[in-house]
Design a protein around this motif. Structure first.
Motif, PDB file in Angstrom:
ATOM      1  N   LEU A  24      26.990  61.305  49.233  1.00 44.08           N
ATOM      2  CA  LEU A  24      26.572  62.690  49.638  1.00 44.08           C
ATOM      3  C   LEU A  24      25.032  62.655  50.034  1.00 44.08           C
ATOM      4  N   ILE A  25      24.174  61.938  49.096  1.00 36.99           N
ATOM      5  CA  ILE A  25      22.763  62.059  49.366  1.00 36.99           C
ATOM      6  C   ILE A  25      22.356  61.000  50.278  1.00 36.99           C
ATOM      7  N   SER A  26      23.156  59.923  50.386  1.00 38.75           N
ATOM      8  CA  SER A  26      22.967  58.649  51.374  1.00 38.75           C
ATOM      9  C   SER A  26      23.137  58.910  52.718  1.00 38.75           C
ATOM     10  N   PHE A  27      24.004  59.716  53.119  1.00 37.92           N
ATOM     11  CA  PHE A  27      24.396  59.826  54.632  1.00 37.92           C
ATOM     12  C   PHE A  27      24.448  61.263  55.157  1.00 37.92           C
ATOM     13  N   ASP A  28      23.834  61.660  56.129  1.00 38.44           N
ATOM     14  CA  ASP A  28      23.985  62.940  56.752  1.00 38.44           C
ATOM     15  C   ASP A  28      25.015  63.351  56.984  1.00 38.44           C
ATOM     16  N   SER A  29      25.419  64.771  56.731  1.00 38.00           N
ATOM     17  CA  SER A  29      26.799  65.220  57.183  1.00 38.00           C
ATOM     18  C   SER A  29      26.889  65.333  58.529  1.00 38.00           C
ATOM     19  N   LYS A  30      26.046  65.130  59.498  1.00 38.95           N
ATOM     20  CA  LYS A  30      26.422  64.966  60.955  1.00 38.95           C
ATOM     21  C   LYS A  30      26.716  63.633  61.378  1.00 38.95           C
ATOM     22  N   GLY A  31      26.941  62.645  60.364  1.00 34.94           N
ATOM     23  CA  GLY A  31      27.473  61.439  60.870  1.00 34.94           C
ATOM     24  C   GLY A  31      28.518  60.883  59.867  1.00 34.94           C
ATOM     25  N   ALA A  32      28.925  59.675  59.959  1.00 36.86           N
ATOM     26  CA  ALA A  32      30.208  59.202  59.359  1.00 36.86           C
ATOM     27  C   ALA A  32      29.546  58.869  58.144  1.00 36.86           C
TER      28      ALA A  32
END
Length: 441
Positions: A169-177
């Motif tokens: 959750l903190i490593s990848f933006d919610s707009k992407g995979a």
């Protein structure tokens, strides 16, 4: 003779191309509707495994429908045009077979393992539920509770799993995979509508978004005959979004502290790295894979056995992810040792590897021998063979990567390992999640 000629005409009409893997017993065929078929003969036992891989998973999802690929996987066993709810599994079992399914970040897979004489049955039944699934509010209500309980057991009551979920959750933006968990967020699971599942199914469960993998004691021409007969009449979906414009989006220097009911503290850090599918130079992906193995062994020896400051430590890298991924280091501190002190020792070990790569020469040799042995033993199972063939195809890699793995790993030098460590393990940019136990009472 007339029937035979008619079948050959149908066969040619449905085939787009056929090719073989050089130096192997693997062949690939694509039907005109886009269904890819990969066949590998293995005649050591009169059995086969048939897997249907759909190129859709958690990486395609977004709120408020996270986990919908996994929920649809459950619904695929709840009846279709020709089979009532649960009948698919009962028929497979009655014919001495084994079947199941699983959902991942990049794909959803359904498989049957059976005697060679049951090949047509497996392909026929799988084809039926590709396009003729039944949708029932009653079944969705039942499966919703099953999945909620599954999430409770696997995530909510598993502190370490919560750590890894929060790391994504903190490593990848919610707009992407790669932001959404495979099982989905609790609020989303509780609020799916039947129309959401139907739309997901009609969009992604199409022949041009699937790969049929069959490995075992089979006749390739017979596999193609059955696949053509049962899948060949389905239309492709030209509007599938294959996620090319929605890759993973990296977030750096993020942290989160979790206070959960747990017996032991747990700490994990991550670095953003490319996968084999996204890297510019594929040799570097194998070097990252080797770095993970070398560090896993080296940190275990230094911090767990020698210094005894951690009770467990592991290093992870996902070579075959579809998009840019994470390189992770996770550990359980020994009581009285702070996580920051351990992190500092990890930095020292990594810096020593970078500056003195000759020190890992013996470890590199041992790792290469072990990896080759593991690869050989893994390929003894038709289920493992089929898994790698389907997985490689589903993330956009050529299936010859299966054959090249050992050779590529054997080419990695100590300097290569040091170079990728220096390039990608930037401790000033890492993300971390720390679990602080609150007791179990």
């Amino acid at each position: 003779m007339i029937k035979f000629i008619a079948y050959i005409a149908l066969f040619i009409h449905h085939l787009a191309f056929s090719e073989g893997l050089s130096g192997s017993n693997v062949s690939t065929v694509m039907l005109n509707n886009g269904l890819k078929i990969i066949i590998k003969t293995d005649r050591r036992a009169p059995v086969f495994i048939s897997q249907l891989w759909y190129k859709v998973g958690a990486s395609d999802e977004f709120q408020p429908i996270t986990g919908i690929s996994h929920m649809l996987e459950h619904m695929m066993f709840k009846g279709s045009r020709d089979y009532k709810s649960g009948e698919f599994s009962r028929i497979i079992a009655r014919n001495g077979g084994d079947e199941n399914a699983f959902t991942s970040k990049d794909y959803t897979v359904y498989y049957q393992k059976m005697h060679q004489s049951k090949l047509e049955l497996a392909i026929k039944m799988e084809a039926d539920r590709m396009r003729h699934l039944s949708f029932s509010d009653t079944e969705l209500t039942k499966e919703r509770q099953v999945v909620i309980e599954e999430r409770r057991l696997r995530v909510e009551d598993n502190p370490n799993a919560k750590v890894y979920e929060n790391l994504r959750l903190i490593s990848f933006d919610s707009k992407g995979a790669y932001h959404a968990p495979i099982i989905g967020f609790q609020a989303d699971i509780e609020n799916y509508h039947l129309s959401d599942l139907r739309h997901w199914y009609e969009t992604y469960y199409a022949p041009n978004n699937a790969t049929l993998v069959v490995v075992g004691d089979v006749d390739p021409e017979r596999v193609i005959e059955y696949a053509t007969r049962y899948f060949g009449g389905y239309k492709a979906n030209p509007n599938i979004d294959d996620n090319k414009n929605r890759p993973s989006i990296a977030l750096n220097k993020q942290s989160r502290m979790l206070k959960l009911k747990a017996e032991l503290p747990f700490y994990t850090i991550s670095f953003h790295v490319p996968s084999l599918a996204t890297i510019n130079s594929e040799n570097k992906a194998y070097q990252l894979e080797m770095l993970a193995h070398i560090l896993d062994n080296g940190l275990s020896k230094a911090l767990m056995r020698n210094q005894q400051i951690v009770s467990g430590i592991s290093v992870g890298y996902r070579l075959y992810d579809k998009f840019d991924t994470l390189f992770t280091i996770s550990f359980v501190p020994v009581q009285g040792i702070s996580s920051q002190n351990i992190l500092q020792m990890i930095k020292i070990q990594v810096r020593e590897l970078i500056e003195k790569p000759h020190l890992i020469e013996a470890e590199l040799r041992r790792t290469k021998v072990q990896l080759e042995a593991d690869f050989i033993f893994e390929q003894d199972q038709i289920s493992t063979q089929s898994y790698y063939l389907g997985m490689l195809s589903s993330v956009g890699l050529k299936t010859d990567k299966l054959l090249n793995y050992v050779a590529k790993m054997n080419q990695v030098s100590t300097r290569d390992v040091a170079n990728v460590a220096e390039q990608y393990l930037d401790f000033d940019m890492l993300n971390y999640v720390e679990l602080i136990p609150q007791g179990t009472k």
